[in-house]
Design an enzyme around this catalytic site. Sequence first.
Site, PDB file in Angstrom:
ATOM      1  CG  HIS A 199      -0.250   0.034   2.534  1.00 27.63           C
ATOM      2  ND1 HIS A 199       0.347   1.172   3.061  1.00 27.63           N
ATOM      3  CD2 HIS A 199      -0.053  -0.944   3.467  1.00 27.63           C
ATOM      4  CE1 HIS A 199       0.860   0.908   4.241  1.00 27.63           C
ATOM      5  NE2 HIS A 199       0.645  -0.380   4.517  1.00 27.63           N
TER       6      HIS A 199
ATOM      7  CB  CYS B 157       1.687  -3.583   5.205  1.00 27.95           C
ATOM      8  SG  CYS B 157       0.062  -4.158   5.760  1.00 27.95           S
TER       9      CYS B 157
END
Length: 397
Positions: free
Chosen positions: A315, A334
Amino acid sequence: MRAAVRLWTRRAAALGLVLLAGCSGGDRAPDGDAAPPVSRAQLAVEPGDGAQDVPVDGRVAVSVTGGRLLTVRLADDRGAAVPGTLTADRTGWRADHRLATATAYTLDAVAEDDAGLRAVQHAAFATAAPEHTFVGFFAPEDGSTVGVGMPVALRFSHPIANRAAVEKAVAVTADPPLEVAPHWFGDQRLDFRPRAYWPAGTRVTLLLRLKDVEGAPGYLGTQDKDVHFTVGRSLVAVVDLDAHTMTVRQDGRVLRTLPVSGGSPEHSTYLGTMVVSERFEETRMNSQTVGLGDEYDIKDVPHALRLTASGTFVHGNYWSDPAVFGAANTSHGCIGLPDAKGGSDDSPAGWLYRRTITGDVVEVRGSRGERVAPDNGLSDWNLDWAHWTAGSALGRG
């Protein structure tokens, strides 16, 4: 006047003859011929004509006394015949298979007696709708174009006890032809994939023939459906957590190398092959949803690509120090790429997002971190072919 009387007398006499002919007894037909002989064969069918809510596993049979059966035909409302077996003496017949649910049927039987005289019997009936059903929720969607890493994933609405029967009712075919094999993850998920990533341009068909398949005691499938999708160009992103880079290749050619920040030593990023399962222009990420308490709650994470069901994403990141990208791993697991608040198409994250579709591959490498579980998201590729094929209920491996 006499002529009129005579005319009336003739008409009355004629009428009397007609009445006499129409009401007389005896064994003569109205046209004067002898009545046709009646067959001595007596047919009985089960279920009877007009029966409703017939159990799908109930008895469907024909019997005859005083003769023998010539033909029996049981057919559904589309004209498809249901096979059955005659007894050796041809005095009985019974359907070989269970019937379909909520379906109209016709049953027609022909018999003859020793004199060769025939008798016929017709019955129409309908089966009951199932009380308990299950369906398979499938990915990818019908008509979609996906990346080369997209498996065919089925998640069943009820635990499957009879996996062999359900697996036999599902098929995946590829054009051009390619070996595709199934694998069960527990009792509610069945995936299909080839040995290696799909070749770009492959056309794939999922055939669901689950209608009336008993997946568990008392639970019948309801689907009879074909799902088609196409494999698009190949896009594979390789993340090197030690070098803090992501190298993006399309059809084998390097498009760009991007700076990333992966998971910190306390929250390392999963290693292995993962597949993009969802895309979000913007989404909320809350640490409570992944069991990390109140560590973060970011309501506007841009350009998010889901990699695992447990919460791993690639992301955009606008809140961290830009110096960490390409230099340090600081996230909660992440893979972050530089971005702007609200999302920028010109940022590394925006650039990757615009080029990525569901089914694209992210391969993560590094010196620390656990390997992702094959059933965490669409991470099927983390099983080698021998272990993958061993997961078939039909022993295909």
